[in-house]
Design a protein around this motif. Structure first.
Motif, short mmCIF file in Angstrom:
data_model
loop_
_atom_site.label_atom_id
_atom_site.label_comp_id
_atom_site.label_asym_id
_atom_site.label_seq_id
_atom_site.Cartn_x
_atom_site.Cartn_y
_atom_site.Cartn_z
N SER A 97 0.89 -1.18 -0.03
CA SER A 97 0.08 -0.09 -0.11
C SER A 97 0.89 1.22 0.08
N TYR A 98 0.32 2.43 -0.27
CA TYR A 98 0.81 3.42 -0.22
C TYR A 98 1.29 4.08 1.17
N ALA A 99 0.78 3.50 2.01
CA ALA A 99 0.98 3.77 3.62
C ALA A 99 2.38 3.07 3.81
N GLU A 100 2.42 1.75 3.28
CA GLU A 100 3.37 0.91 3.69
C GLU A 100 4.92 1.37 2.99
N TRP A 101 4.48 2.11 1.80
CA TRP A 101 5.71 2.54 0.83
C TRP A 101 6.19 4.04 1.90
N LYS A 102 5.17 4.61 2.11
CA LYS A 102 5.83 6.01 2.96
C LYS A 102 6.54 5.58 4.04
N ASP A 103 6.07 4.65 4.98
CA ASP A 103 6.72 4.26 6.11
C ASP A 103 8.36 3.85 5.84
N ALA A 104 8.41 2.94 4.51
CA ALA A 104 9.79 2.80 4.09
C ALA A 104 10.52 3.75 3.68
N ALA A 105 9.96 4.82 2.96
CA ALA A 105 10.76 5.95 2.35
C ALA A 105 11.18 6.89 3.72
N ILE A 106 10.09 7.00 4.78
CA ILE A 106 10.52 8.00 5.81
C ILE A 106 11.74 7.20 6.66
N LYS B 144 15.99 8.85 7.28
CA LYS B 144 16.87 9.01 8.64
C LYS B 144 16.54 10.35 8.95
N GLY B 145 15.23 10.60 9.37
CA GLY B 145 14.99 11.83 10.03
C GLY B 145 14.64 13.07 9.30
N ALA B 146 14.96 13.07 7.76
CA ALA B 146 14.74 14.31 6.89
C ALA B 146 13.21 14.47 6.77
N ASP B 147 12.82 15.43 6.57
CA ASP B 147 11.34 15.94 6.41
C ASP B 147 10.85 15.26 5.02
N PHE B 148 9.79 14.32 5.23
CA PHE B 148 9.33 13.59 4.06
C PHE B 148 8.53 14.60 3.12
N ASP B 149 7.52 15.53 3.55
CA ASP B 149 7.01 16.14 2.66
C ASP B 149 8.21 17.20 1.87
N LYS B 150 9.27 17.69 2.70
CA LYS B 150 10.00 18.47 1.91
C LYS B 150 10.87 18.05 0.82
#
Length: 681
Positions: free
Chosen positions: A22-31, A35-41
């Motif tokens: 799912s997109y949520a799973e991908w987002k968790d892996a990306a975050i 390593k602490g960088a802002d996901f949206d930025k």
């Protein structure tokens, strides 16, 4: 291949063994990976055009059914088989100093593979064809029945159409077999020139449009266009994709209204319009822009009462002049190739690739051949003419098409609310909006957030400028030229009246006579949209450096005070070297110095006016104050730059004697301009 291998290769591949993510799973892996960088930025990309790109797209990002090619509203093209039914026309624009010179180039283009011709009149890089003899000479041995010829006539649409028709008749051509067109676009002329010739108002332009379309409806077939709708004045002034589309839609609707008022219904009028869009460097955005324009125009025509057939756009594209660089012009070949690829992916009907030397001179035979061959390779070697809408169904492109369409439609509605594009040009609304967007583009380039290869990055200081031969007779024509022609007596303003006089009249005289008969009470005057180029600010810096080199025999130089072993200084020394080259500066690049005293002594002994300290933030506290003290004591006027921007130490370093900082967030243009000024370039 053995039988078992054939069976394995032909078996349908299944991904059932992989668990869907799912997109949520991908987002968790990306975050986690950030390593602490802002996901949206980090993951969302904000374009200067105003759109934001998602990091990933999936089926949920496409909220509409994906039509087949050839289905209304023609998002995926106006023909079901796309280019398999008919490839796009290779319609290179041709400019020349004389009618004879134009003829030679036209024949050369056709022999070299062009399947259509685009001719610009009455513009800086166009050609001046004033008399019927000029026209006949220009088209000698060019069989006008055999291929589409599109003529952009400048300010006198009726005169150009009459000249072209008489030229075709002189060849014995069947006017019903003519394709292409004489595409009169008074709004584009107004936007780029600021007024109409002979002080004519827009009412006169409307009357010309009506006369031209009425005549073409009676004497030519539907592929022959009489009205142009160009986005180039906006695109080449730095407009966004959405601004360009909105302005084109508003201009086209203005023309439909004028033609309807003249007794021509939208069903007859719409097929006589030909749109021209610029194609910039953002590959997928340009694909989306072309698809959005085609879709929006179809919906406009249907809303105005036209049929689905009448709603099929006639769409030409021209690669961008905004992106062409005068410095390192060979890179323009690569830019034009990518832009042409965008246009083809978007599904244009014809394409013009701007030659790489256009910002320097009239394109020569070599540059025109290379531009033409870009299209020939896309068709003949890349097989882009064998597919129908290869981008169709891409979640990213479909979503981006919708985003461009919605934003462009909102801008179009604002223009209409102001009274249409002419009213907006009079008020200066469009000019201000385009200038603001162009300013953001310049800001991105100045900060090197937008790379311009060969100009603000990867500059070749040893490049030899292109030669610029003189034109035997100027084709440039200012607004007063129309008033200097021999008087012409017209019986009326219909096409037949103009046809009666063109054998003995000049284009400018025809236009002046028409303006007098139209008797528009008030002329139109607006602030013109000046064509610009994204590279021009850095080119001025490089020009200053070139003048210095011509005067002294060498490039202006900067000393690099490299500290420590190679691994300590190399990254910032290389960055500084590339940064400084954008201002025409060469560097003295020594091996790393072991002590601050050695570095300071070498900097002073170099005899140069500026130096850059190159090391790491961790070592700067022990290097910078002593280096500055020693250099300023020996040579107070020497400019000291620091590679990097250690925020906690910036204030103290400035107090110690650092004059400027070179780093990834610096405004490269402003730093280099200031450095040139201080060094007396």
């Amino acid at each position: 291949m053995q039988q078992g291998q054939q069976d394995e290769a032909s078996r349908e591949i299944s991904f059932d063994e992989f668990a869907p993510a799912s997109y949520a799973e991908w987002k968790d892996a990306a975050i986690a990976a950030l390593k602490g960088a802002d996901f949206d930025k980090k993951m969302f990309t904000k374009l200067v055009d105003g759109l934001t790109l998602n990091p990933i797209y999936n089926s949920g990002d496409v909220t509409h059914p994906i039509e087949e090619p050839g289905e209304f509203p023609y998002r995926r093209g106006t023909r079901s088989l796309g280019y398999r039914e008919r490839p796009w026309y290779i319609a290179q624009s041709v400019s020349a100093c004389t009618a004879k010179g134009l003829n030679g180039k036209l024949l050369e283009e056709l022999e070299g593979g062009c399947t259509g011709l685009s001719i610009l009149l009455d513009c800086p890089q166009g050609v001046k064809l004033e008399t019927l003899e000029d026209w006949k000479k220009a088209f000698e041995n060019v069989v006008l029945e055999a291929l589409p010829v599109w003529i952009t006539p400048g300010s006198c649409g009726l005169g150009a159409l009459a000249m072209y028709v008489e030229t075709a008749r002189a060849q014995g051509a069947d006017l019903r077999k003519l394709t292409g067109g004489v595409t009169y676009d008074p709004i584009a002329h107004l936007a780029s020139r600021g007024s109409f010739c002979s002080g004519m108002g827009f009412c006169g332009a409307r009357k010309q449009l009506v006369a031209m379309v009425k005549w073409t409806l009676e004497h030519t077939s539907a592929p022959f266009a009489a009205v142009g709708v160009s986005g180039l004045p906006f695109h080449n002034a730095g407009a966004s994709a959405m601004q360009e589309v909105a302005c084109m839609l508003s201009a086209a609707v203005t023309y439909l209204r004028a033609l309807e008022a003249g007794g021509i219904c939208v069903e007859d009028a719409a097929p006589r319009l030909r749109f021209t869009t610029g194609v910039g460097n953002n590959l997928f955005l340009e694909v989306a822009k072309i698809r959005a324009l085609r879709m929006l125009w179809a919906q406009v025509v249907r809303a105005c009462g036209g049929s689905d057939e009448a709603a099929k756009i006639n769409l030409h594209a021209r690669t961008s002049s905004w992106t062409i660089s005068r410095v390192d012009p060979w890179v323009n070949m690569l830019r034009a190739t990518a832009q042409a690829f965008s246009a083809v992916l978007g599904g244009v009907d014809s394409l013009d690739v701007v030659p790489f030397d256009s910002a320097v001179r009239r394109p020569d035979g070599f540059s025109r051949r290379i531009a033409r061959n870009v299209q020939l390779i896309l068709q003949g070697e890349c097989n882009m003419d064998k597919v129908a809408d290869p981008a169709g169904g891409s979640y990213y492109i479909e979503n981006l098409t919708d985003a461009v369409a919605q934003s462009a439609w909102d801008l179009f509605r604002k223009l209409e609310a102001e009274g249409g594009i002419v009213a907006s040009l009079k008020a200066g609304t469009i000019q201000k909006a385009v200038a603001a967007l162009a300013g953001k583009r310049y800001e991105y380039a100045d900060q090197r957030r937008q790379t311009i290869v060969g100009v603000n990055k990867y500059v070749n200081l040893d490049e030899k400028p292109l030669e610029k031969p003189n034109c035997p007779s100027s084709s440039r024509r200012d607004e007063s030229a129309c008033l200097e022609q021999k008087p012409v007596a017209l019986a009326g303003t219909a096409m037949e009246d103009v046809l009666a006089v063109v054998p003995t009249a000049a284009m400018g005289g025809v236009q002046k006579a028409l303006a007098g008969l139209y008797a528009c009470p008030v002329g139109v005057s607006v602030e013109p949209l000046v064509p610009r180029r994204i590279s021009e600010r850095f080119e001025r810096l490089l020009d200053r450096a070139a003048a210095f080199r011509a005067k002294t025999g060498s490039c202006p130089q900067i000393f690099l005070a490299n500290m420590g072993p190679l691994r300590q200084f190399k990254a910032r020394a290389d960055f500084s070297q590339d940064f400084l080259k954008a201002g025409g500066f060469d560097v003295v690049y020594p091996a790393g110095f072991k002590t601050v005293q050695e570095a300071a002594d070498a900097a002073v002994a170099s005899g140069l006016g500026a130096c850059v300290i190159c090391s790491t933030d961790d070592t700067y506290d022990g290097i910078v104050p002593e280096f500055c003290r020693r250099v300023k004591a020996a040579k107070p006027e020497m400019i000291i730059l620091l590679a990097g921007y250690p925020a906690d130490l910036v204030s103290s370093f400035k107090s110690a004697g650092v004059d400027m900082f070179i780093h990834v967030k610096a405004n490269c243009h402003d730093v280099l301009e200031s450095l040139q000024t201080r060094l007396g370039l």
